[in-house]
Design a protein around this motif. Structure first.
Motif, short mmCIF file in Angstrom:
data_model
loop_
_atom_site.label_atom_id
_atom_site.label_comp_id
_atom_site.label_asym_id
_atom_site.label_seq_id
_atom_site.Cartn_x
_atom_site.Cartn_y
_atom_site.Cartn_z
N LYS A 159 0.81 -1.12 0.05
CA LYS A 159 -0.11 0.10 -0.02
C LYS A 159 1.03 1.13 -0.01
N TYR A 160 0.52 2.06 -0.80
CA TYR A 160 1.24 3.59 -0.81
C TYR A 160 0.29 4.47 -0.74
N ASN A 161 0.59 5.75 0.03
CA ASN A 161 0.08 6.91 0.11
C ASN A 161 -0.23 7.80 -1.08
N ARG A 162 0.87 7.72 -1.69
CA ARG A 162 1.29 8.44 -2.80
C ARG A 162 2.03 7.94 -3.91
N VAL A 163 1.91 8.16 -5.17
CA VAL A 163 2.55 7.56 -6.35
C VAL A 163 2.78 8.59 -7.29
N TYR A 164 4.15 8.62 -7.41
CA TYR A 164 4.79 9.61 -8.31
C TYR A 164 5.50 8.89 -9.78
N PHE A 165 4.78 9.35 -10.95
CA PHE A 165 5.50 8.66 -12.13
C PHE A 165 5.93 9.65 -13.25
N MET A 195 -1.29 1.65 -16.97
CA MET A 195 -1.07 0.30 -16.27
C MET A 195 -1.01 0.65 -14.88
N LEU A 196 -0.24 1.48 -14.59
CA LEU A 196 0.13 1.74 -13.01
C LEU A 196 -1.21 2.50 -12.56
N TYR A 197 -1.87 3.37 -13.23
CA TYR A 197 -2.92 4.14 -12.57
C TYR A 197 -4.36 3.13 -12.53
N LYS A 198 -4.22 2.34 -13.23
CA LYS A 198 -5.20 1.15 -13.28
C LYS A 198 -5.03 0.16 -12.01
N ALA A 199 -3.89 -0.31 -11.86
CA ALA A 199 -3.48 -1.21 -10.72
C ALA A 199 -3.76 -0.37 -9.37
N TYR A 200 -3.36 0.89 -9.28
CA TYR A 200 -3.36 1.88 -7.94
C TYR A 200 -4.89 1.96 -7.84
N GLN A 201 -5.79 2.54 -8.64
CA GLN A 201 -7.20 2.54 -8.44
C GLN A 201 -7.54 1.22 -8.07
N HIS A 202 -7.23 0.04 -8.52
CA HIS A 202 -7.88 -1.33 -8.08
C HIS A 202 -7.63 -1.61 -6.83
N GLY A 203 -6.58 -1.02 -6.46
CA GLY A 203 -5.86 -1.25 -5.18
C GLY A 203 -6.61 -0.32 -3.94
N GLY A 204 -7.50 0.46 -4.36
CA GLY A 204 -8.03 1.42 -3.51
C GLY A 204 -7.47 3.09 -3.36
N GLY A 205 -6.39 3.22 -4.24
CA GLY A 205 -5.84 4.33 -4.38
C GLY A 205 -6.45 5.47 -4.84
N PHE A 248 -2.02 10.25 -7.44
CA PHE A 248 -1.22 9.84 -8.20
C PHE A 248 -0.85 10.89 -9.14
N VAL A 249 0.46 11.27 -9.00
CA VAL A 249 1.00 12.61 -9.74
C VAL A 249 1.95 11.97 -11.09
N CYS A 250 1.81 12.20 -12.42
CA CYS A 250 2.44 11.80 -13.24
C CYS A 250 2.78 12.92 -14.25
N GLU A 251 3.99 12.53 -15.17
CA GLU A 251 4.50 13.47 -16.23
C GLU A 251 4.70 12.55 -17.16
N TYR A 252 4.40 12.98 -18.25
CA TYR A 252 4.67 12.18 -19.72
C TYR A 252 5.93 12.48 -20.21
N THR A 253 6.84 11.58 -20.59
CA THR A 253 8.21 11.85 -21.23
C THR A 253 7.78 12.34 -22.55
N ALA A 254 6.69 12.12 -23.21
CA ALA A 254 6.30 12.12 -24.67
C ALA A 254 6.00 13.75 -24.59
N TRP A 255 5.85 14.47 -23.65
CA TRP A 255 5.37 16.01 -23.58
C TRP A 255 6.73 16.68 -23.51
N ARG A 256 7.90 16.08 -22.71
CA ARG A 256 8.99 17.08 -22.80
C ARG A 256 10.36 16.42 -22.88
N SER A 257 11.20 16.80 -23.14
CA SER A 257 12.46 16.37 -23.06
C SER A 257 12.90 16.42 -21.55
#
Length: 288
Positions: free
Chosen positions: A244-250, A259-269, A274-283
């Protein structure tokens, strides 16, 4: 479907002009009896505030107050990344990002992993056209940086565990996270998962010493190298979130994030944790 950046930028530069034309159109068509209405007064006030911003954008002056010069002092080409070290007089906080601009080019964003008062080193994927241009730069070349922008800190909740996941070029955020953990007064209640091609990845290699030091203080480290273990899949996500994790940074690609977001929500998160940043948006960049 791909839209080239320059045509996209030029069409968006027309938006301020369209806004100014709409203002003129609205004022010209307004009847005399409407000038004293509360709605007209409200529109005029908000319009007056926005006009200078539209003019700055139209003239290409947006962000000019945050621009500062930098000088290239070294250039190294690795297996996957181009490493450029710039000297600058402006301090940039870790975790934020800056825009790098050459003469006659568009600005390109790079994440700041570690901050230093006098130097800034960028790790840039060699696959882009701009990276090829940067490889040709000579030492002592002057460039323009703009920023810093974005958040420069990570919120570590007290009394709970935090999961950090870094994938590929997203590991440029890793040094900033490690610096935050080292500066934290409490023991790092964190689990770090690194998704890389192999152990020779340049961004992972530069952080090995910091990771080893934090492991002695209680940091949990998990490595997943695709050349040996295959690509990170749903089964790996389910195994990861047995804890169990209180917070997730991706920080990485959208496919792994999903995949991570789906599994995190399934586990009750909760999605707000859930904080994320896409590498496709930024170098990405790292500083030292």
């Amino acid at each position: 479907f791909f839209i080239p950046y320059k045509p996209w930028q030029k069409t968006h530069r027309l938006f301020p002009l369209l806004y100014l034309l709409m203002i003129f159109h609205a004022v010209y068509l307004t009847e005399n009896y409407q000038y004293t209405s509360p709605l007209f007064i409200l529109v005029v006030l908000t319009t007056i505030i926005a006009i200078p911003c539209a003019l700055m954008s139209l003239c290409g002056r947006a962000g000019s107050a945050k621009r500062f010069p930098a000088t290239l002092v070294s250039s190294e080409t690795g297996e996957r990344y181009l490493r450029l070290k710039f000297q600058t007089d402006k301090a940039v906080p870790a975790g934020s990002f800056v825009l790098l601009k050459l003469k006659g080019s568009n600005p390109h964003p790079y994440t700041v992993a570690l901050a230093d008062d006098t130097s800034l080193t960028l790790f840039i994927r060699k696959t882009s056209r701009f990276a090829h241009t940067l490889q040709q730069l000579a030492v002592n070349t002057e460039v323009t940086l703009e920023g810093p922008y974005g958040e420069a800190a990570f919120n570590l909740p007290e009394g709970g565990r935090t999961l950090f996941v870094f994938q590929g070029a997203g590991m440029a955020q890793l040094p900033a996270v490690l610096q935050t953990l080292q500066e934290s007064k409490q023991a790092p209640q964190a689990h770090i998962l690194i998704l890389a091609r192999n152990a020779q990845d340049e961004l992972y290699a530069q952080c090995q010493q910091q990771l080893a030091e934090l492991q002695t203080q209680g940091l949990e480290l998990e490595l997943h190298f695709s050349e040996k273990a295959g690509h990170f899949a749903d089964a790996n996500c389910k195994e990861l979130f047995r804890a169990k994790y209180n917070r997730v940074y991706f920080c990485g690609g959208q496919e792994v994030k999903a995949m991570l977001y789906k599994a995190y929500q399934h586990g009750g998160g909760h999605k707000r944790n859930f904080v994320c940043e896409y590498t496709a948006w930024r170098s990405f960049a790292a500083c030292n």
